[in-house]
Design a protein around this motif. Structure first.
Motif, PDB file in Angstrom:
ATOM      1  N   ALA A 186       0.829  -1.212   0.000  1.00  0.00           N
ATOM      2  CA  ALA A 186       0.000   0.000   0.000  1.00  0.00           C
ATOM      3  C   ALA A 186       0.856   1.252   0.000  1.00  0.00           C
ATOM      4  O   ALA A 186       0.439   2.306  -0.510  1.00  0.00           O
ATOM      5  N   ALA A 187       2.074   1.155   0.545  1.00  0.00           N
ATOM      6  CA  ALA A 187       2.984   2.302   0.586  1.00  0.00           C
ATOM      7  C   ALA A 187       3.793   2.455  -0.698  1.00  0.00           C
ATOM      8  O   ALA A 187       4.583   3.399  -0.819  1.00  0.00           O
ATOM      9  N   GLY A 188       3.612   1.529  -1.643  1.00  0.00           N
ATOM     10  CA  GLY A 188       4.269   1.668  -2.937  1.00  0.00           C
ATOM     11  C   GLY A 188       5.347   0.657  -3.253  1.00  0.00           C
ATOM     12  O   GLY A 188       6.016   0.767  -4.290  1.00  0.00           O
ATOM     13  N   ALA A 189       5.527  -0.350  -2.419  1.00  0.00           N
ATOM     14  CA  ALA A 189       6.538  -1.364  -2.701  1.00  0.00           C
ATOM     15  C   ALA A 189       6.130  -2.191  -3.914  1.00  0.00           C
ATOM     16  O   ALA A 189       4.984  -2.624  -4.028  1.00  0.00           O
ATOM     17  N   ASP A 190       7.091  -2.416  -4.810  1.00  0.00           N
ATOM     18  CA  ASP A 190       6.823  -3.239  -5.989  1.00  0.00           C
ATOM     19  C   ASP A 190       7.572  -4.569  -5.931  1.00  0.00           C
ATOM     20  O   ASP A 190       7.684  -5.288  -6.921  1.00  0.00           O
ATOM     21  N   GLY A 191       8.089  -4.904  -4.759  1.00  0.00           N
ATOM     22  CA  GLY A 191       8.779  -6.165  -4.532  1.00  0.00           C
ATOM     23  C   GLY A 191       9.055  -6.304  -3.046  1.00  0.00           C
ATOM     24  O   GLY A 191       8.834  -5.374  -2.273  1.00  0.00           O
ATOM     25  N   VAL A 192       9.535  -7.474  -2.657  1.00  0.00           N
ATOM     26  CA  VAL A 192       9.823  -7.741  -1.243  1.00  0.00           C
ATOM     27  C   VAL A 192      11.178  -8.410  -1.115  1.00  0.00           C
ATOM     28  O   VAL A 192      11.504  -9.321  -1.895  1.00  0.00           O
ATOM     29  N   ILE A 193      11.948  -7.952  -0.143  1.00  0.00           N
ATOM     30  CA  ILE A 193      13.218  -8.596   0.194  1.00  0.00           C
ATOM     31  C   ILE A 193      13.036  -9.362   1.489  1.00  0.00           C
ATOM     32  O   ILE A 193      12.675  -8.789   2.514  1.00  0.00           O
ATOM     33  N   PHE A 194      13.280 -10.667   1.457  1.00  0.00           N
ATOM     34  CA  PHE A 194      13.425 -11.422   2.693  1.00  0.00           C
ATOM     35  C   PHE A 194      14.835 -11.124   3.184  1.00  0.00           C
ATOM     36  O   PHE A 194      15.776 -11.873   2.968  1.00  0.00           O
ATOM     37  N   PRO A 211       7.233  -9.610  -7.022  1.00  0.00           N
ATOM     38  CA  PRO A 211       8.473 -10.382  -6.959  1.00  0.00           C
ATOM     39  C   PRO A 211       9.105 -10.367  -5.571  1.00  0.00           C
ATOM     40  O   PRO A 211       9.104  -9.344  -4.880  1.00  0.00           O
ATOM     41  N   VAL A 212       9.611 -11.511  -5.165  1.00  0.00           N
ATOM     42  CA  VAL A 212      10.255 -11.674  -3.862  1.00  0.00           C
ATOM     43  C   VAL A 212      11.676 -12.163  -4.074  1.00  0.00           C
ATOM     44  O   VAL A 212      11.927 -13.061  -4.884  1.00  0.00           O
ATOM     45  N   VAL A 213      12.617 -11.572  -3.348  1.00  0.00           N
ATOM     46  CA  VAL A 213      13.992 -12.060  -3.337  1.00  0.00           C
ATOM     47  C   VAL A 213      14.301 -12.573  -1.945  1.00  0.00           C
ATOM     48  O   VAL A 213      14.284 -11.810  -0.973  1.00  0.00           O
ATOM     49  N   ASP A 214      14.528 -13.874  -1.850  1.00  0.00           N
ATOM     50  CA  ASP A 214      14.968 -14.498  -0.603  1.00  0.00           C
ATOM     51  C   ASP A 214      16.496 -14.409  -0.603  1.00  0.00           C
ATOM     52  O   ASP A 214      17.172 -15.074  -1.386  1.00  0.00           O
ATOM     53  N   THR A 215      17.032 -13.585   0.278  1.00  0.00           N
ATOM     54  CA  THR A 215      18.465 -13.278   0.222  1.00  0.00           C
ATOM     55  C   THR A 215      19.337 -14.509   0.415  1.00  0.00           C
ATOM     56  O   THR A 215      20.395 -14.621  -0.199  1.00  0.00           O
ATOM     57  N   SER A 216      18.914 -15.442   1.250  1.00  0.00           N
ATOM     58  CA  SER A 216      19.742 -16.627   1.460  1.00  0.00           C
ATOM     59  C   SER A 216      19.854 -17.446   0.178  1.00  0.00           C
ATOM     60  O   SER A 216      20.928 -17.981  -0.141  1.00  0.00           O
ATOM     61  N   ILE A 217      18.764 -17.522  -0.581  1.00  0.00           N
ATOM     62  CA  ILE A 217      18.782 -18.313  -1.817  1.00  0.00           C
ATOM     63  C   ILE A 217      19.655 -17.654  -2.875  1.00  0.00           C
ATOM     64  O   ILE A 217      20.511 -18.309  -3.497  1.00  0.00           O
TER      65      ILE A 217
END
Length: 229
Positions: A186-194, A211-217
């Motif tokens: 809702a605040a404008g994020a167009d992706g997510v970082i784990f 789109p999601v980026v899982d940093t460990s992967i």
């Protein structure tokens, strides 16, 4: 194949993910009975967490630098630090070793850009969300990271340290995590970082509509690419 040194234990739960993923990726690349050439130095997290709480990052840097030199001395040809937060000490580690160090922020930025993300929501420990060492790395790559509200940051910190790092995954906390994602969208994020290596234990990319980026992967993918390249 180069030998990958994994500096882990922060927490042991996410370091187990690194071991599994590094071996899976090598097997997928080479087939058959192939597995990764690995050295793992897993430290006791409790003393480091106490130093984090005291904001004594010089002390944590000295501890991790010493651990990294032991990995190098054992034959590691490249080193990955299996935690986002402790990349605050990346410079101390790099100064202590003579082999390449693969920064998790670089792997994350590359993966976000490949997915067309510009304003990712960073879900991580309070240290990673609030200090600049990580966000500045993303900004240098042309990204504009967002972080949750103070209340969400406090709650996520508790979920990570009191639950995930201790092997607990609670459905109520998973639901709270999804609400944090919705507020970020809702605040404008167009992706997510784990952006904590434990967040992938809490949330599933398949449940999130961006789109999601899982940093460990992606960190493991970068390490295997280096080791086999």
């Amino acid at each position: 194949m180069k030998t990958i040194g994994v500096l882990g234990g922060m927490s042991a739960e996410s370091t187990a993910v690194y071991y599994r993923e590094l071996n899976r990726l090598v097997r997928e690349r080479l087939g058959g009975l192939h597995s990764a050439e690995l050295l793992i130095r897993s430290v006791d997290f409790a003393p480091i967490a106490e130093l984090q709480a005291k904001d004594d990052w010089d002390a944590t840097g000295a501890l991790l630098a010493e651990a990294a030199t032991r990995l190098e001395g054992g034959g590691a040809e490249v080193i990955v630090l299996a935690t986002n937060t402790m990349h605050l000490n990346a410079d101390a580690i790099c100064d202590a070793i003579g082999v390449p160090f693969l920064h998790i922020g670089d792997a994350t930025a590359a993966a976000l850009k490949a997915r067309g993300v510009r304003r990712p929501l960073l879900l991580a420990t309070r240290f990673t969300m609030e200090k600049d060492f990580y966000k500045d790395r993303l900004r240098a790559a042309g990204l504009d990271p967002l972080i949750p509200s103070d209340a969400d940051r406090e709650r996520l910190q508790a979920i990570i340290y009191d639950e995930l790092c201790q092997g607990m995954v609670k459905p109520t906390s998973q639901a709270e995590g999804m609400l944090m994602v919705e507020r970020g969208r809702a605040a404008g994020a167009d992706g997510v970082i784990f952006g904590c290596t434990e967040v992938g234990l809490l949330l599933s990319p398949g449940d999130i509509d961006v789109p999601v980026v899982d940093t460990s992967i992606v960190h493991c993918e970068a390490a295997v690419e280096f080791a086999l390249g």
